[in-house]
Motif scaffolding. Structure first.
Motif, PDB file in Angstrom:
ATOM      1  N   ASP A  71       5.119   2.840  -6.452  1.00 27.64           N
ATOM      2  CA  ASP A  71       3.965   3.588  -5.969  1.00 27.64           C
ATOM      3  C   ASP A  71       2.989   3.689  -7.139  1.00 27.64           C
ATOM      4  O   ASP A  71       3.359   4.175  -8.214  1.00 27.64           O
ATOM      5  CB  ASP A  71       4.372   4.986  -5.513  1.00 27.64           C
ATOM      6  N   GLN A  95       0.854  -1.194   0.000  1.00 28.45           N
ATOM      7  CA  GLN A  95       0.000   0.000   0.000  1.00 28.45           C
ATOM      8  C   GLN A  95       0.884   1.237   0.000  1.00 28.45           C
ATOM      9  O   GLN A  95       1.963   1.249   0.603  1.00 28.45           O
ATOM     10  CB  GLN A  95      -0.917  -0.003   1.229  1.00 28.45           C
ATOM     11  N   LEU A  96       0.416   2.278  -0.666  1.00 28.48           N
ATOM     12  CA  LEU A  96       1.153   3.527  -0.724  1.00 28.48           C
ATOM     13  C   LEU A  96       1.455   4.045   0.682  1.00 28.48           C
ATOM     14  O   LEU A  96       0.581   4.068   1.539  1.00 28.48           O
ATOM     15  CB  LEU A  96       0.333   4.572  -1.497  1.00 28.48           C
ATOM     16  N   HIS A  97       2.717   4.449   0.899  1.00 29.61           N
ATOM     17  CA  HIS A  97       3.194   5.022   2.153  1.00 29.61           C
ATOM     18  C   HIS A  97       3.303   3.986   3.273  1.00 29.61           C
ATOM     19  O   HIS A  97       3.231   4.343   4.458  1.00 29.61           O
ATOM     20  CB  HIS A  97       2.320   6.192   2.607  1.00 29.61           C
ATOM     21  N   ASN A 129      -2.529   3.375  -4.225  1.00 28.44           N
ATOM     22  CA  ASN A 129      -3.343   4.253  -3.391  1.00 28.44           C
ATOM     23  C   ASN A 129      -4.770   3.697  -3.351  1.00 28.44           C
ATOM     24  O   ASN A 129      -5.035   2.587  -3.821  1.00 28.44           O
ATOM     25  CB  ASN A 129      -3.295   5.682  -3.945  1.00 28.44           C
ATOM     26  N   VAL A 157      -7.263  12.778  -3.113  1.00 26.92           N
ATOM     27  CA  VAL A 157      -6.618  11.455  -3.067  1.00 26.92           C
ATOM     28  C   VAL A 157      -6.350  11.020  -4.511  1.00 26.92           C
ATOM     29  O   VAL A 157      -7.235  11.114  -5.364  1.00 26.92           O
ATOM     30  CB  VAL A 157      -7.523  10.409  -2.369  1.00 26.92           C
ATOM     31  N   ALA A 214      -2.263  11.556   0.991  1.00 26.21           N
ATOM     32  CA  ALA A 214      -2.432  10.591  -0.103  1.00 26.21           C
ATOM     33  C   ALA A 214      -2.633  11.284  -1.442  1.00 26.21           C
ATOM     34  O   ALA A 214      -3.384  10.831  -2.292  1.00 26.21           O
ATOM     35  CB  ALA A 214      -3.607   9.664   0.199  1.00 26.21           C
ATOM     36  N   TYR A 217      -5.944   9.857   4.744  1.00 27.44           N
ATOM     37  CA  TYR A 217      -6.333  10.638   3.565  1.00 27.44           C
ATOM     38  C   TYR A 217      -6.725  12.063   3.963  1.00 27.44           C
ATOM     39  O   TYR A 217      -6.369  13.036   3.283  1.00 27.44           O
ATOM     40  CB  TYR A 217      -7.519   9.995   2.842  1.00 27.44           C
ATOM     41  N   ASP A 226      -7.265   4.522   7.617  1.00 31.34           N
ATOM     42  CA  ASP A 226      -6.900   4.902   6.250  1.00 31.34           C
ATOM     43  C   ASP A 226      -7.472   6.278   5.917  1.00 31.34           C
ATOM     44  O   ASP A 226      -6.778   7.151   5.378  1.00 31.34           O
ATOM     45  CB  ASP A 226      -7.455   3.885   5.244  1.00 31.34           C
ATOM     46  N   THR A 244      -0.554   5.090  -8.615  1.00 33.51           N
ATOM     47  CA  THR A 244      -1.655   6.039  -8.445  1.00 33.51           C
ATOM     48  C   THR A 244      -2.347   6.279  -9.775  1.00 33.51           C
ATOM     49  O   THR A 244      -1.849   5.894 -10.833  1.00 33.51           O
ATOM     50  CB  THR A 244      -1.152   7.401  -7.917  1.00 33.51           C
TER      51      THR A 244
END
Length: 285
Positions: free
Chosen positions: A191, A101-103, A136, A164, A254, A249, A245, A193
């Motif tokens: 990453d 997952q992102l981050h 994301n 986001v 995000a 955001y 989550d 998106t």
């Protein structure tokens, strides 16, 4: 042989479909073999296995060269994924493509980001090749609320006006397929998106234009979102994680835009407008 875990999930279905179209040797890991198999997944071998059953995982991993790893969200997910990594190494798997997952980071206040970081660390130390996919928020996540959107014309979330960079699951799957079938992705973390960062109000407006009916966004509290998710029979641990989550955001954390989809696949990531058009009927049901 390529093993796809979570083969009936959002990502797994798309990955199996594409690998089958490419006539790759695919083994789809499922808890129950489907009675009616999708014609687009011709030639796919099914492995009946459970992440809590090590023996069934060993059988599913036998003869596998590459594997895509994702598990259902539960309080056992970190333990299950770490065990899978160990068993894959024992089975001689050469490369794992991991849905993170992102981050993701181990000191995150978000439980999902913490466990993903722990599994990424285990993969890095496993001696196997790995590719981490860090998407994301999924556009397809809105399908969970399609009845609310269709009946009340409303999207609700505790996210305020924070944008986001939502991503289409089909683009995540395309990156996964590339990592599973090509060289050059070993040791990489992508990453993933969409091409733009949107507020939930902007997404509601786009849906309204697409379906020809009013759709508005209503900001709600985290507690209200948790209650709604429990109403969908979502387990408490997962509901709490999703609220975390959305707190992430809402802090504006995000908004990152990445070129990974185009870099890896050569194709531009799908816009939210494209998603809305492709799934238009679902929001009218």
């Amino acid at each position: 042989m390529i093993l796809i875990t979570g083969a009936t999930g959002n990502n797994g279905v798309e990955i199996v479909k594409e690998l089958s179209a490419q006539r790759k040797s695919v083994r789809a890991m499922v808890r129950n073999e489907p009675e009616q198999k999708d014609g687009s997944a011709a030639g796919v071998e099914y492995a009946i296995a459970d992440f809590d059953d090590a023996d069934s995982l060993r059988k599913a991993l036998a003869g596998v060269d590459r594997a895509f790893l994702v598990t259902p969200s539960s309080e056992k997910v970190e333990e299950q994924q770490l065990q899978f990594v160990d068993l894959a190494r024992e089975a001689g798997v050469k490369h794992i493509v991991y849905l993170s997952q992102l981050h993701a980071r181990q000191d995150s206040p978000v439980r999902f980001l913490r466990y993903h970081a722990a599994v990424e660390a285990a993969l890095a130390q496993s001696g196997m090749a790995f590719t981490n996919l860090r998407p994301n928020l999924y556009m397809q996540g809105l399908l969970l609320f399609k009845q609310l959107i269709a009946s009340q014309g409303k999207i609700t979330a505790p996210v305020g006006e924070s944008p986001v960079s939502v991503v289409d699951v089909r683009d995540i799957a395309a990156v996964a397929v590339a990592a599973l079938t090509e060289t050059g992705h070993e040791g990489k973390s992508y990453d993933i998106t969409g091409p733009e960062a949107l507020t939930h109000a902007q997404m509601a407006e786009e849906l309204a234009q697409t379906i020809g009916k009013p759709v508005t966004f209503e900001n709600i509290s985290g507690a209200a979102m948790r209650e709604a998710l429990l109403g969908f029979h979502m387990p408490g641990w997962q509901a709490d994680g999703l609220v975390e989550d959305y707190e992430h955001y809402s802090r504006g954390e995000a908004t990152t835009l990445s070129t990974a989809v185009q870099d890896v696949t050569g194709l531009k990531p799908r816009t939210f407008q494209t998603f809305a058009q492709d799934f238009r009927q679902a929001f009218l049901a």
